[in-house]
Enzyme design. Structure first.
Site, mmCIF file in Angstrom:
data_model
loop_
_atom_site.group_PDB
_atom_site.id
_atom_site.type_symbol
_atom_site.label_atom_id
_atom_site.label_comp_id
_atom_site.label_asym_id
_atom_site.label_seq_id
_atom_site.Cartn_x
_atom_site.Cartn_y
_atom_site.Cartn_z
ATOM 1 N N HIS A 42 0.043 -6.338 94.103
ATOM 2 C CA HIS A 42 -0.230 -7.302 95.019
ATOM 3 C C HIS A 42 0.293 -8.727 94.757
ATOM 4 O O HIS A 42 0.306 -9.240 93.736
ATOM 5 C CB HIS A 42 -1.451 -7.213 95.377
ATOM 6 N N GLU A 65 -1.690 -11.395 94.847
ATOM 7 C CA GLU A 65 -2.272 -12.228 94.133
ATOM 8 C C GLU A 65 -2.442 -11.801 92.460
ATOM 9 O O GLU A 65 -2.367 -12.348 91.536
ATOM 10 C CB GLU A 65 -3.889 -12.298 94.537
ATOM 11 N N CYS A 102 -7.063 -7.228 92.438
ATOM 12 C CA CYS A 102 -6.685 -8.771 92.201
ATOM 13 C C CYS A 102 -7.747 -9.595 91.896
ATOM 14 O O CYS A 102 -7.571 -10.613 90.730
ATOM 15 C CB CYS A 102 -5.948 -9.292 93.794
ATOM 16 N N CYS A 161 -8.345 -8.287 97.103
ATOM 17 C CA CYS A 161 -8.951 -7.132 96.800
ATOM 18 C C CYS A 161 -9.777 -6.930 95.293
ATOM 19 O O CYS A 161 -9.431 -7.842 94.561
ATOM 20 C CB CYS A 161 -8.025 -5.759 96.870
#
Length: 161
Positions: A55, A57, A88, A85
């Protein structure tokens, strides 16, 4: 540690959403992250979403951790349009980034993606993840003033998947 003002928050959340738009142009999901220096002005890194385990992040946090000292990162701010999430949030925690600003709750994202096989969201908030650690990460969000812009990008993307 000083906090960003509302204008800075909105500007960098808009930038993270634009980085998310760039991700879609590269064939990825519409998520982006921005790392800003302690001066609340200097952009250190931007990162598009890559795939389901990389992801925006978490990738940005890993890159930041290999390029900046932990005590410096503690003074930095990671901006992201949608709440990080749990994966992350954990990576941000371990990278020692001291502040996270997000525009829209992940549970709101679920309303727009539904039970999409490419984005199986988890009901574990970043606040929950951070509250179970030993560091007091400053979490700012959601930011209602930017939500319509974030929703627009998310709807455009997910309705066509």
């Amino acid at each position: 540690m000083s906090r960003p003002n509302q204008e800075q928050i909105l500007n960098f959340l808009k930038l993270s959403n634009e980085v998310g738009r760039r991700a879609t142009e590269l064939g990825h999901h519409p998520f982006g992250a921005v790392l800003v220096a302690p001066d609340h002005e200097t952009v250190l890194l931007t990162q598009c979403n890559i795939d389901t385990v990389n992801h925006a992040e978490s990738t940005l946090a890993r890159i930041a951790a290999t390029n900046y000292p932990a005590d410096y990162l503690w003074q930095c701010t990671l901006y992201t349009a949608v709440e990080p999430c749990c994966m992350c949030a954990g990576t941000i925690y371990w990278a020692n980034i001291g502040r996270v600003v997000y525009g829209m709750l992940e549970e709101r994202l679920l309303e727009y993606t539904g039970n999409h096989q490419e984005n199986p969201t988890m009901s574990v908030s970043s606040e929950y993840v951070f509250s179970h650690g030993q560091k007091d990460i400053d979490l700012i969000g959601p930011v209602p003033e930017i939500e319509a812009e974030i929703i627009n990008l998310q709807q455009q993307f997910w309705q066509n998947r």
